[in-house]
Design a protein around this motif. Structure first.
Motif, PDB file in Angstrom:
ATOM      1  N   SER A  23       0.903  -1.214   0.117  1.00  0.00           N
ATOM      2  CA  SER A  23      -0.142   0.084   0.005  1.00  0.00           C
ATOM      3  C   SER A  23       1.045   1.045   0.053  1.00  0.00           C
ATOM      4  CB  SER A  23      -0.969   0.089   1.270  1.00  0.00           C
ATOM      5  OG  SER A  23      -0.257  -0.057   2.420  1.00  0.00           O
ATOM      6  N   VAL A  24       0.231   2.375  -0.497  1.00  0.00           N
ATOM      7  CA  VAL A  24       1.137   3.495  -0.587  1.00  0.00           C
ATOM      8  C   VAL A  24       0.109   4.666  -0.467  1.00  0.00           C
ATOM      9  CG1 VAL A  24       1.000   3.481  -3.032  1.00  0.00           C
ATOM     10  CG2 VAL A  24       2.759   4.697  -2.180  1.00  0.00           C
ATOM     11  N   GLN A  25       0.530   5.980  -0.007  1.00  0.00           N
ATOM     12  CA  GLN A  25      -0.107   7.070  -0.016  1.00  0.00           C
ATOM     13  C   GLN A  25      -0.061   7.835  -1.466  1.00  0.00           C
ATOM     14  OE1 GLN A  25      -0.982   7.340   3.377  1.00  0.00           O
ATOM     15  NE2 GLN A  25      -2.698   8.826   2.874  1.00  0.00           N
ATOM     16  N   GLU A  26      -1.019   8.321  -1.717  1.00  0.00           N
ATOM     17  CA  GLU A  26      -1.176   9.168  -2.727  1.00  0.00           C
ATOM     18  C   GLU A  26      -0.006  10.222  -2.731  1.00  0.00           C
ATOM     19  OE1 GLU A  26      -4.945  11.148  -3.283  1.00  0.00           O
ATOM     20  OE2 GLU A  26      -4.670  11.341  -5.536  1.00  0.00           O
ATOM     21  N   ALA A  27       0.655  10.327  -4.278  1.00  0.00           N
ATOM     22  CA  ALA A  27       2.132  11.186  -3.916  1.00  0.00           C
ATOM     23  C   ALA A  27       3.179  10.606  -3.559  1.00  0.00           C
ATOM     24  CB  ALA A  27       1.776  12.443  -3.673  1.00  0.00           C
ATOM     25  N   GLU A  28       3.157   9.387  -3.120  1.00  0.00           N
ATOM     26  CA  GLU A  28       4.217   8.831  -2.342  1.00  0.00           C
ATOM     27  C   GLU A  28       4.987   7.963  -3.443  1.00  0.00           C
ATOM     28  OE1 GLU A  28       4.390  11.242   0.424  1.00  0.00           O
ATOM     29  OE2 GLU A  28       5.783   9.884   0.616  1.00  0.00           O
ATOM     30  N   THR A  29       6.179   7.231  -3.037  1.00  0.00           N
ATOM     31  CA  THR A  29       6.842   6.475  -3.904  1.00  0.00           C
ATOM     32  C   THR A  29       6.628   4.993  -3.457  1.00  0.00           C
ATOM     33  OG1 THR A  29       8.454   8.045  -4.704  1.00  0.00           O
ATOM     34  CG2 THR A  29       9.056   5.862  -4.893  1.00  0.00           C
ATOM     35  N   VAL A  30       6.505   4.034  -4.111  1.00  0.00           N
ATOM     36  CA  VAL A  30       6.373   2.670  -3.599  1.00  0.00           C
ATOM     37  C   VAL A  30       7.558   1.689  -4.702  1.00  0.00           C
ATOM     38  CG1 VAL A  30       4.431   2.098  -5.000  1.00  0.00           C
ATOM     39  CG2 VAL A  30       4.965   0.705  -3.124  1.00  0.00           C
ATOM     40  N   THR A  31       7.814   0.611  -4.000  1.00  0.00           N
ATOM     41  CA  THR A  31       8.520  -0.445  -5.111  1.00  0.00           C
ATOM     42  C   THR A  31       8.307  -1.478  -4.688  1.00  0.00           C
ATOM     43  OG1 THR A  31      10.716   1.166  -4.425  1.00  0.00           O
ATOM     44  CG2 THR A  31      11.133  -1.195  -5.108  1.00  0.00           C
ATOM     45  N   LEU A  32       7.999  -2.243  -5.827  1.00  0.00           N
ATOM     46  CA  LEU A  32       7.557  -3.600  -5.826  1.00  0.00           C
ATOM     47  C   LEU A  32       8.774  -4.752  -6.234  1.00  0.00           C
ATOM     48  CD1 LEU A  32       4.161  -3.092  -7.486  1.00  0.00           C
ATOM     49  CD2 LEU A  32       4.673  -2.790  -5.353  1.00  0.00           C
ATOM     50  N   SER A  33       9.014  -5.719  -5.441  1.00  0.00           N
ATOM     51  CA  SER A  33      10.022  -6.517  -5.796  1.00  0.00           C
ATOM     52  C   SER A  33       9.603  -7.815  -6.728  1.00  0.00           C
ATOM     53  CB  SER A  33      10.406  -7.038  -4.358  1.00  0.00           C
ATOM     54  OG  SER A  33      10.722  -6.101  -3.580  1.00  0.00           O
ATOM     55  N   CYS A  34      10.849  -8.218  -7.341  1.00  0.00           N
ATOM     56  CA  CYS A  34      10.602  -9.380  -8.218  1.00  0.00           C
ATOM     57  C   CYS A  34      12.077  -9.741  -8.424  1.00  0.00           C
ATOM     58  CB  CYS A  34       9.880  -8.963  -9.794  1.00  0.00           C
ATOM     59  SG  CYS A  34       9.823 -10.158 -10.760  1.00  0.00           S
ATOM     60  N   THR A  35      12.221 -11.219  -8.315  1.00  0.00           N
ATOM     61  CA  THR A  35      13.386 -12.076  -8.324  1.00  0.00           C
ATOM     62  C   THR A  35      12.919 -13.091  -9.483  1.00  0.00           C
ATOM     63  OG1 THR A  35      12.994 -13.514  -6.532  1.00  0.00           O
ATOM     64  CG2 THR A  35      14.367 -11.436  -6.287  1.00  0.00           C
ATOM     65  N   TYR A  36      13.924 -13.476 -10.122  1.00  0.00           N
ATOM     66  CA  TYR A  36      13.769 -14.486 -11.017  1.00  0.00           C
ATOM     67  C   TYR A  36      15.098 -15.523 -11.184  1.00  0.00           C
ATOM     68  CZ  TYR A  36      16.681 -11.556 -13.942  1.00  0.00           C
ATOM     69  OH  TYR A  36      17.791 -10.928 -14.081  1.00  0.00           O
ATOM     70  N   ASP A  37      14.617 -16.579 -11.661  1.00  0.00           N
ATOM     71  CA  ASP A  37      15.609 -17.570 -11.468  1.00  0.00           C
ATOM     72  C   ASP A  37      16.145 -18.235 -13.270  1.00  0.00           C
ATOM     73  OD1 ASP A  37      16.570 -21.140 -10.316  1.00  0.00           O
ATOM     74  OD2 ASP A  37      17.889 -19.163 -10.950  1.00  0.00           O
ATOM     75  N   THR A  38      17.081 -18.080 -13.740  1.00  0.00           N
ATOM     76  CA  THR A  38      17.498 -18.585 -15.066  1.00  0.00           C
ATOM     77  C   THR A  38      18.816 -18.951 -15.212  1.00  0.00           C
ATOM     78  OG1 THR A  38      16.874 -18.241 -17.287  1.00  0.00           O
ATOM     79  CG2 THR A  38      17.546 -16.181 -16.101  1.00  0.00           C
ATOM     80  N   SER A  39      19.089 -19.763 -16.068  1.00  0.00           N
ATOM     81  CA  SER A  39      20.363 -19.920 -16.770  1.00  0.00           C
ATOM     82  C   SER A  39      20.791 -19.413 -17.823  1.00  0.00           C
ATOM     83  CB  SER A  39      20.729 -21.528 -16.773  1.00  0.00           C
ATOM     84  OG  SER A  39      19.852 -22.060 -17.618  1.00  0.00           O
ATOM     85  N   GLU A  40      19.652 -18.748 -18.364  1.00  0.00           N
ATOM     86  CA  GLU A  40      19.992 -18.403 -19.777  1.00  0.00           C
ATOM     87  C   GLU A  40      20.534 -16.575 -19.537  1.00  0.00           C
ATOM     88  OE1 GLU A  40      15.951 -17.965 -21.407  1.00  0.00           O
ATOM     89  OE2 GLU A  40      16.309 -20.221 -22.153  1.00  0.00           O
ATOM     90  N   SER A  41      21.318 -16.148 -20.638  1.00  0.00           N
ATOM     91  CA  SER A  41      21.799 -14.807 -20.718  1.00  0.00           C
ATOM     92  C   SER A  41      20.929 -14.014 -21.443  1.00  0.00           C
ATOM     93  CB  SER A  41      23.518 -14.924 -21.316  1.00  0.00           C
ATOM     94  OG  SER A  41      23.334 -15.654 -22.557  1.00  0.00           O
ATOM     95  N   ASP A  42      20.201 -14.343 -22.453  1.00  0.00           N
ATOM     96  CA  ASP A  42      19.335 -13.580 -23.294  1.00  0.00           C
ATOM     97  C   ASP A  42      17.789 -13.592 -22.902  1.00  0.00           C
ATOM     98  OD1 ASP A  42      19.032 -13.162 -26.902  1.00  0.00           O
ATOM     99  OD2 ASP A  42      18.586 -11.662 -25.203  1.00  0.00           O
ATOM    100  N   TYR A  43      17.306 -12.596 -22.263  1.00  0.00           N
ATOM    101  CA  TYR A  43      15.908 -12.704 -22.044  1.00  0.00           C
ATOM    102  C   TYR A  43      15.527 -11.263 -21.853  1.00  0.00           C
ATOM    103  CZ  TYR A  43      18.056 -12.254 -17.620  1.00  0.00           C
ATOM    104  OH  TYR A  43      18.793 -11.780 -16.331  1.00  0.00           O
ATOM    105  N   TYR A  44      13.992 -11.256 -21.527  1.00  0.00           N
ATOM    106  CA  TYR A  44      13.291  -9.824 -21.319  1.00  0.00           C
ATOM    107  C   TYR A  44      12.489  -9.812 -19.965  1.00  0.00           C
ATOM    108  CZ  TYR A  44      14.394  -9.878 -26.326  1.00  0.00           C
ATOM    109  OH  TYR A  44      14.807 -10.017 -27.625  1.00  0.00           O
ATOM    110  N   LEU A  45      12.262  -8.756 -19.416  1.00  0.00           N
ATOM    111  CA  LEU A  45      11.783  -8.908 -18.277  1.00  0.00           C
ATOM    112  C   LEU A  45      10.555  -7.432 -18.354  1.00  0.00           C
ATOM    113  CD1 LEU A  45      14.660  -8.768 -15.740  1.00  0.00           C
ATOM    114  CD2 LEU A  45      12.924 -10.699 -16.168  1.00  0.00           C
ATOM    115  N   PHE A  46       9.245  -7.898 -17.734  1.00  0.00           N
ATOM    116  CA  PHE A  46       8.315  -7.169 -17.911  1.00  0.00           C
ATOM    117  C   PHE A  46       7.659  -6.843 -16.498  1.00  0.00           C
ATOM    118  CE2 PHE A  46       8.373  -7.286 -22.400  1.00  0.00           C
ATOM    119  CZ  PHE A  46       8.928  -8.679 -22.702  1.00  0.00           C
TER     120      PHE A  46
END
Lengths: 114, 114
Positions: B12-35
């Motif tokens: 949750s975040v207050q209007e006008a404030e800043t928030v950070t959402l976390s994401c981690t991934y696991d791969t053995s590839e070197s070429d990929y895209y994140l969204f």
């Protein structure tokens, strides 16, 4: 950007029946994808549909249950066959656009099976 | 097999404030895209931001920016000057350059308070 539409937007069906969902894009695309989003869950890829070839299904999804057609470069259908309440989900189609390996999604079809 | 993990079911975040959402991934590839995709109650999946793995520079789109740490396999989303319309489910996704498959995390529900 292209417009992606899906029909129907929602439906309520009886168990044992089948429903065909349509996905239409206003530009030609090579790859179209079908996803399922069960209630409160993330998206799971059902299959990839390329024009002129058989769809490629992911593990856990079979053609008899989810037959897919891809008659041309702007259109695809997904049929959910012999439905049960467990098939109640949102079904989304997506396409690659702009040559940037990015998928854009249709508005989704909310299916409820009673 | 590749996996995507979102460890924050809700934020949750207050209007006008800043928030950070976390994401981690696991791969053995070197070429990929994140969204990052956003899914409001309308259920439409909307692309928020895109990052190519070979690019060291973090992607930005107006109020949205990412912190891409390739060695740590981390891909967090920062939303600045949060607005009420930012309230939605946010999904992190990984796309292999080899298979074109899009793999989603479990999502983070963001609430924005006035």
């Amino acid at each position: 950007s292209a417009v992606i539409s899906q029909k129907p937007s929602r439906d309520i069906c009886q168990r044992g029946t089948s429903l065909t969902i349509q996905c239409q894009v206003d530009s030609q695309v090579t790859m179209m994808f079908w996803y399922r989003q069960q209630p409160g869950q993330s998206l799971t890829l059902i299959a990839t549909a390329n024009q002129g070839s058989e769809a490629t299904y992911e593990s856990g999804f079979v053609i008899d249950k989810f037959p897919i057609s891809r008659p041309n470069l702007t259109f695809s259908t997904l049929t959910v066959s012999n439905m049960s309440p467990e098939d109640s989900s949102i079904y989304l189609c997506s396409v690659d656009l702009g040559g940037r390996s990015t998928q854009y999604f249709g508005p989704g079809t909310r299916l409820t099976v009673l | 097999a590749q996996t995507v993990t979102q460890s924050q079911p809700e934020m949750s975040v207050q209007e006008a404030e800043t928030v950070t959402l976390s994401c981690t991934y696991d791969t053995s590839e070197s070429d990929y895209y994140l969204f990052w995709y956003k899914q409001p109650p309308s259920r439409q999946m909307i692309l928020v931001i895109r990052q190519e793995a070979y690019k060291q520079q973090n992607a930005t789109e107006n109020r949205f920016s990412v912190n891409f740490q390739k060695a740590a396999k981390s891909f967090s989303l920062k939303i600045s000057d949060s607005q009420l319309g930012d309230a939605a489910m946010y999904f992190c996704a990984y796309r292999s350059a080899k298979t074109d498959k899009l793999i989603f995390g479990t999502g983070t529900r963001l609430q924005v308070f006035p």
